[in-house]
Design an enzyme around this catalytic site. Structure first.
Site, short mmCIF file in Angstrom:
data_model
loop_
_atom_site.label_atom_id
_atom_site.label_comp_id
_atom_site.label_asym_id
_atom_site.label_seq_id
_atom_site.Cartn_x
_atom_site.Cartn_y
_atom_site.Cartn_z
N CYS A 65 0.83 -1.21 0.00
CA CYS A 65 0.00 0.00 0.00
C CYS A 65 0.87 1.26 0.00
O CYS A 65 0.60 2.22 -0.73
CB CYS A 65 -0.91 0.01 1.23
SG CYS A 65 -1.92 -1.46 1.43
N ASP A 87 29.28 5.52 33.59
CA ASP A 87 29.82 6.61 34.39
C ASP A 87 29.46 6.37 35.86
O ASP A 87 28.37 5.88 36.16
CB ASP A 87 29.24 7.94 33.90
CG ASP A 87 29.73 9.10 34.73
OD1 ASP A 87 30.95 9.24 34.90
OD2 ASP A 87 28.88 9.85 35.26
#
Length: 876
Positions: free
Chosen positions: A139, A542
């Protein structure tokens, strides 16, 4: 002047937080702010319309070729400029450029530098169309072909998984022309955001797919097919009831023919539009098969293929309904996000409360939220206290207490109390709206697998059509075999020629994974990042603000020389009250919590990298790292260690001379630092008064998170700017595989590069803007605590909305499973097609089986498999 980003423009990678993380004590290697995050290069677009960013400028004075030449030459000097199209007749300049190497401001300045003013009126616009029936790649292909024929269309992005088409047009292009083109391709446009158009009712009641007009025609077709089967095979009726083109039609054949006509109506209609738009898709193939079966029956009696035509029409219609239903399940996952925000808000204006649409709420308004109501906007609490369920945004399972000054987000639920909220973001610009928009845009960022599938399908369908023609013609013509039998085999091969399930297998998995993550507080910015996260081999994390809370607190107070803990804290507070260092702020906060009296402070001085000095009640005092006191020329005859059994080793002396006391203090410092704490000494030139230890508390779930990641086979490495001793203590406490200490932002980049040399792919997790370069260097950058932080939302590859590291294992598991599901869908759909295709010439595969197994069954299968990702939940 307006910029339009390319359809698959990769998002820059990075992260941000409201405050800089601090990994350092006095004199330690500290992180520094980085103003901007590095960006990743742009990816290739999925169409040839535009793979780079494009901007169109209005230059009304550029009205001759000579003018155009000067403007083009000036712009061409910039780095990163691609195609330039000066349109003299319209006074416009279209520029393709690399946003990583130049920007709109520079381009505009270059135009003005050539002596021509730039019109600030927008010359391009974007229109979003709602096309609910566009629910498969086939489509979307027809819609794209139709849009290619509309003058003024610059770019488009068709998204079958949401039933929308985003079209960029020139300012003088009528949006109605775009709508007309899409509708001429056979697809109804039920809504648009274009101002010139009256939006149609966008509530298409997609849950009623089984009661739609298409479904009604399908059931009628099935009834005629069933009646024909009963008439022919049960009752054996062969009554001739009609003559068509000179060919006699029996009652069963007439029932089949009517069934084919009713069920094939929508198929033939869509096939017509496919042919009109030069799209070789499933509708065209099915239409060809149905027409061929009926035509062969009419022109070559006694051949009768009416049953095959009716079966094909009915079963393919059922297949289409199943495909639409499956796609609706995918779309519903996004609708759930969109439905979180309420439509109305109670606003206090001119002393009265009035209910208004959310779109009418303005920044600065006061919104009243009663218990049990959804908060309609992003804002700040001005009055009231309550527990707010933030699960829709952050995925947190426990309501969060909110009071005056706290942030709240649209779509969250006020559980108990009454709140008055000042509006900080306009409707459509709130956190929830940005999340929904980013989830929608994530579809445009096609993964490598999606691009491979699209390329493969472009060859697969023509090849299978050629095979179907060969199957239908070669055996009868060359070997003299029964042409009816092989004609039916050819029709069956046509059914297998469309790779719908194969093409849809990856995008439905990506959408399912991304929307599932969003509902659980994890924002993934595209399928590429979803796949990449599931393939990482190591994760760099970290320390400060990620493995730890990022909030320094006082953990130990060791009084010396007859002082009490309160004496030491009172002295330390007086010294640090004017300091802006996070350690000083932690000491002041701890002293204030203990309600200690303040001392008279004068002559404050910061000793860079070492500590602070001030006069307390007229006496000079110092607070700082041990090295500061070693450098001081103070005289100390005796120091009394208060309560040594509790704070120091058993063999310490309670009295010591100057050097002995320093040795004693230095014996204490390594012990505290080994526990991950930063040590601050407090005293005068003549006397050490005490030791204060400060630490960043490790998150309660940090160790469990690391262990869970390691259970997946991942290597977890901690990166920090803190000193070696503190880093080692935290690393041992949380159980990471390795750590790197004393890192500045550029050192973190080097650390990540080193991990990339060791592992194929690495994820970096951080919470601050000073981590941005490392996040950009890693394969995938993950930002923590992104809710309410615009920069993190815009720049991160993946954003954990809550300040919750425990979402990392969920993120990896979801991404890893998504990769499995995508591979399963791709190979299963290909394998089924291959098995069925091989079985056709041997008579093992009928038209019915090809439709049900190869098309409807696989479409439903890959969608259902993708929906499994929604069942993955974070560990509570």
């Amino acid at each position: 002047m307006t910029e339009h980003e390319g359809r698959t423009q990769d998002e820059p990678v990075g992260a941000s937080a409201d405050s800089q993380s601090d990994d350092c004590g006095y004199g330690d290697a500290c992180d520094v702010d980085v103003d901007t995050a590095a960006e990743t290069p742009s990816g290739d677009g999925p169409t040839a319309v535009n793979a780079r960013s494009r901007a169109e400028f209005g230059v009304p004075e550029m009205d001759c070729p000579s003018c155009a030449g000067k403007v083009e030459s000036s712009v061409r000097r910039l780095d990163g400029i691609g195609d330039i199209d000066p349109q003299v007749t319209t006074g416009r300049l279209v520029v393709d450029y690399d946003p990583d190497r130049t920007n709109l401001t520079d381009i505009k300045s270059s135009i003005e530098g050539a002596g021509y003013a730039v019109d600030d009126e927008p010359s391009v616009r974007t229109v979003t169309l709602t096309v609910p029936d566009m629910d498969c790649p086939s489509c979307a292909g027809k819609v794209e072909n139709a849009l290619d024929t509309v003058p003024g269309v610059l770019e488009y992005d068709t998204r079958p998984t949401t039933g929308t088409a985003i079209v960029t047009i020139t300012a003088d292009t009528d949006p109605n022309d775009v709508v007309t083109a899409v509708e001429n391709a056979g697809y109804e446009v039920t809504g648009t955001d274009a101002d010139e158009l009256d939006d149609a009712d966008t509530d298409t009641d997609r849950t009623s797919v089984w009661r739609s007009t298409r479904a009604l025609k399908t059931w009628v077709s099935g009834a005629f097919l069933a009646a024909g089967i009963a008439t022919e095979w049960v009752f054996g009726i062969e009554l001739v009831v009609a003559t068509l083109l000179g060919v006699s039609i029996t009652l069963p054949e007439m029932l089949y023919l009517v069934g084919a006509a009713v069920g094939g109506q929508e198929i033939l209609r869509n096939g017509y539009y496919s042919a009109r738009n030069r799209s070789l898709d499933i509708d065209l193939l099915m239409s060809t098969a149905i027409i061929s079966a009926v035509t062969a029956s009419l022109i070559s009696p006694p051949t009768s293929l009416y049953f095959e035509a009716a079966t094909l029409a009915f079963l393919f219609s059922v297949s289409e309904l199943l495909e639409r239903y499956s796609m609706d399940q995918t779309r519903n996952s996004l609708r759930e996000l969109m439905d979180l925000s309420p439509d109305e808000a109670t606003v206090r204006r001119d002393g009265t409360e009035q209910v208004v649409p959310v779109e009418a709420v303005e920044i600065g308004d006061i919104v009243v939220v009663k218990p049990g109501e959804k908060i309609p906007v992003d804002g700040t609490v001005l009055d009231g206290e309550s527990a707010v369920n933030q699960a829709p945004i952050t995925g947190e399972s426990v309501p969060v207490d909110k009071a005056e000054g706290d942030e709240v987000y649209a779509g969250t639920v006020n559980e108990a109390g009454y709140l008055e909220v000042r509006v900080d973001s306009a409707a459509g610009d709130d956190t929830l709206s940005r999340i929904v928009s980013m989830v929608e845009d994530a579809q445009a960022n096609k993964t490598e697998r999606e691009q491979f599938v699209e390329r493969f399908s472009g060859y697969y369908t023509p090849f299978m059509v050629a095979v179907a023609l060969g199957v239908a013609t070669i055996p009868p013509l060359v070997f003299g075999l029964d042409w009816v039998t092989w004609f039916v085999y050819g029709i069956t091969m046509l059914v297998l020629a469309c790779p719908c399930a194969f093409v849809i297998s990856t995008p439905v998995s990506v959408v399912s994974g991304i929307t599932s993550a969003a509902r659980n507080g994890v924002l993934i910015k595209g399928g590429t990042h979803l796949e990449a996260m599931g393939a990482v081999e190591a994760i760099a994390i970290d320390k400060t603000g990620t493995l730890t809370k990022g909030e320094l607190t006082v953990t130990d107070v060791v009084p010396l020389n007859g002082n009490t803990e309160d004496d030491v804290l009172r002295c330390a507070r007086g010294l640090e009250v004017r300091s802006e260092h996070p350690i000083g702020e932690a000491i002041v906060a701890h002293a204030d919590d203990n309600e200690l009296d303040s001392r008279d402070v004068a002559g404050f001085e910061s000793i860079t990298g070492k500590g602070v000095r001030a006069n307390l009640d007229g006496v000079p005092h110092y607070a700082g790292k041990p090295g500061l006191f070693e450098e001081l020329d103070f005289h100390l005859d005796h120091v009394h260690i208060t309560d040594p059994g509790d704070t120091l080793s058993a063999d310490v002396q309670t009295l010591c001379d100057r050097q002995g006391c320093l040795n004693l203090v230095e014996d204490t410092i390594p012990r505290l630092q080994a526990e991950g704490k930063t040590v601050v000494l407090v005293g005068t030139e003549d006397e050490l008064e005490g030791i204060v230890a400060v630490a960043d508390e490790v998150r309660a779930d940090a160790r469990a998170t690391v262990e869970r990641l390691q259970s997946f086979g991942l290597s977890v490495v901690m990166l920090t700017g803190d000193n070696e001793g503190t880093a080692r203590a935290i690393a041992e406490q949380v159980g990471v595989d390795d750590f790197r200490a004393g890192l500045l932002p550029e050192d973190k980049v080097t650390a990540v590069e080193g991990l990339l040399d060791e592992y194929e792919s690495v994820a970096m997790v951080g919470d601050g803007i000073n981590d941005a370069p490392a996040l950009a260097t890693a394969t995938v950058g993950v930002a923590m605590g992104a809710a309410g932080t615009d920069t993190a939302l815009e720049t991160a590859d993946i954003a954990l909305m809550a300040d919750d590291i425990s979402k990392l294992p969920y993120l990896y598991e979801l991404s890893h499973q998504a990769n499995h599901v995508i591979r399963q869908n791709i190979w299963a759909s290909l394998a089924i097609k291959a098995i069925l295709a091989v079985g056709v010439p041997f008579g093992y595969v009928s038209v019915a089986l090809a439709v049900l197994a190869g098309d409807a069954g696989m479409t439903l299968g890959v969608t259902g498999n993708a929906m499994r990702l929604a069942r993955i939940r974070p560990d509570e």
